[in-house]
Structures are given as structure tokens and as C-alpha cells.
Design a protein around this motif. Structure first.
Motif, PDB file in Angstrom:
ATOM      1  N   LYS A 139       3.516   9.298  -1.942  1.00  0.00           N
ATOM      2  CA  LYS A 139       3.041  10.718  -1.362  1.00  0.00           C
ATOM      3  C   LYS A 139       1.885  10.699  -0.723  1.00  0.00           C
ATOM      4  CE  LYS A 139       1.792  15.073  -3.520  1.00  0.00           C
ATOM      5  NZ  LYS A 139       1.331  15.809  -2.290  1.00  0.00           N
ATOM      6  N   LYS A 140       0.788  10.109  -0.404  1.00  0.00           N
ATOM      7  CA  LYS A 140      -0.172  10.466   0.470  1.00  0.00           C
ATOM      8  C   LYS A 140       0.389   9.953   1.598  1.00  0.00           C
ATOM      9  CE  LYS A 140      -4.468   7.164   2.321  1.00  0.00           C
ATOM     10  NZ  LYS A 140      -5.555   6.292   1.679  1.00  0.00           N
ATOM     11  N   TYR A 141       0.954   8.861   2.016  1.00  0.00           N
ATOM     12  CA  TYR A 141       1.784   8.607   3.291  1.00  0.00           C
ATOM     13  C   TYR A 141       2.664   9.957   3.703  1.00  0.00           C
ATOM     14  CZ  TYR A 141      -1.040   5.056   2.983  1.00  0.00           C
ATOM     15  OH  TYR A 141      -2.475   4.533   2.812  1.00  0.00           O
TER      16      TYR A 141
ATOM     17  N   GLU B 197       0.628  -1.305  -0.246  1.00  0.00           N
ATOM     18  CA  GLU B 197       0.090   0.231   0.231  1.00  0.00           C
ATOM     19  C   GLU B 197       0.652   0.800  -0.216  1.00  0.00           C
ATOM     20  OE1 GLU B 197      -3.444   2.827   0.247  1.00  0.00           O
ATOM     21  OE2 GLU B 197      -3.162   0.370  -0.135  1.00  0.00           O
TER      22      GLU B 197
ATOM     23  N   ALA C 157       2.547   1.706  -3.580  1.00  0.00           N
ATOM     24  CA  ALA C 157       1.676   2.461  -4.350  1.00  0.00           C
ATOM     25  C   ALA C 157       0.910   3.848  -3.757  1.00  0.00           C
ATOM     26  CB  ALA C 157       0.134   1.661  -3.920  1.00  0.00           C
ATOM     27  N   ASN C 158       0.797   4.444  -3.099  1.00  0.00           N
ATOM     28  CA  ASN C 158       0.753   5.646  -2.634  1.00  0.00           C
ATOM     29  C   ASN C 158       1.397   6.749  -1.698  1.00  0.00           C
ATOM     30  OD1 ASN C 158      -1.850   5.825  -3.631  1.00  0.00           O
ATOM     31  ND2 ASN C 158      -2.337   4.197  -2.151  1.00  0.00           N
TER      32      ASN C 158
END
Length: 78
Positions: A14-16, A8, A11-12
Motif C-alpha cells: 500500500k505504501k508503494y 520490501e 511487506a508494504n
């Protein structure tokens, strides 16, 4: 606190990364958890002091160096 798998996170990312600024984010890989923490170090500049005020300018420095070099080469010619 947020816990995500490596899949996860990959996959993301920047979000985290953005989320880690405001809360704790852990990335779980098998039985191990890694904590994602921001490093908020900033450059620190000192305030100008008397040493800076007494310092010569670059032009003054270059002028002095040129004079010294002329003296050195004049001594070498003799």
C-alpha cells in the motif's frame, strides 16, 4: 525516484502504490527493475446529443414490442 526490493515491496505494498501516484517507484528483482506506474484512465461519457433526445423511452419500446408480438401471434393462429 524510489527503488525497493521485492521483499520490501511485499511487506508494504500500500505504501508503494500510494507513493507511485506522485513519483516513480521501481521494484528491483535481481538485476531487473520493474516500474510501478498508476493507470489513471477514467470512464468517459459523451454529452447528450440529438440522437439521445430523439430516442424513445423504455416504456414506449416495450409497448411497441408487445403490439408487434400480438400481431405475430394473431397471424399464427389463422
Amino acid at each position: 525516484m524510489t527503488i525497493v526490493s521485492t521483499k520490501e515491496f511485499n511487506a508494504n505494498p500500500k505504501k508503494y502504490f500510494d507513493l507511485a501516484v506522485n513519483e516513480q517507484v521501481y521494484i528491483k528483482r535481481g538485476r531487473i527493475r520493474f516500474r510501478l506506474t498508476p493507470d489513471e484512465t477514467k470512464r468517459k461519457y459523451k454529452a447528450p446529443d440529438d440522437d439521445l433526445r430523439r430516442a424513445i423511452t423504455m416504456d414506449e419500446f416495450l409497448s411497441g414490442v408487445q403490439k408487434d408480438l400480438r400481431k405475430i401471434f394473431e397471424k399464427g393462429k389463422k
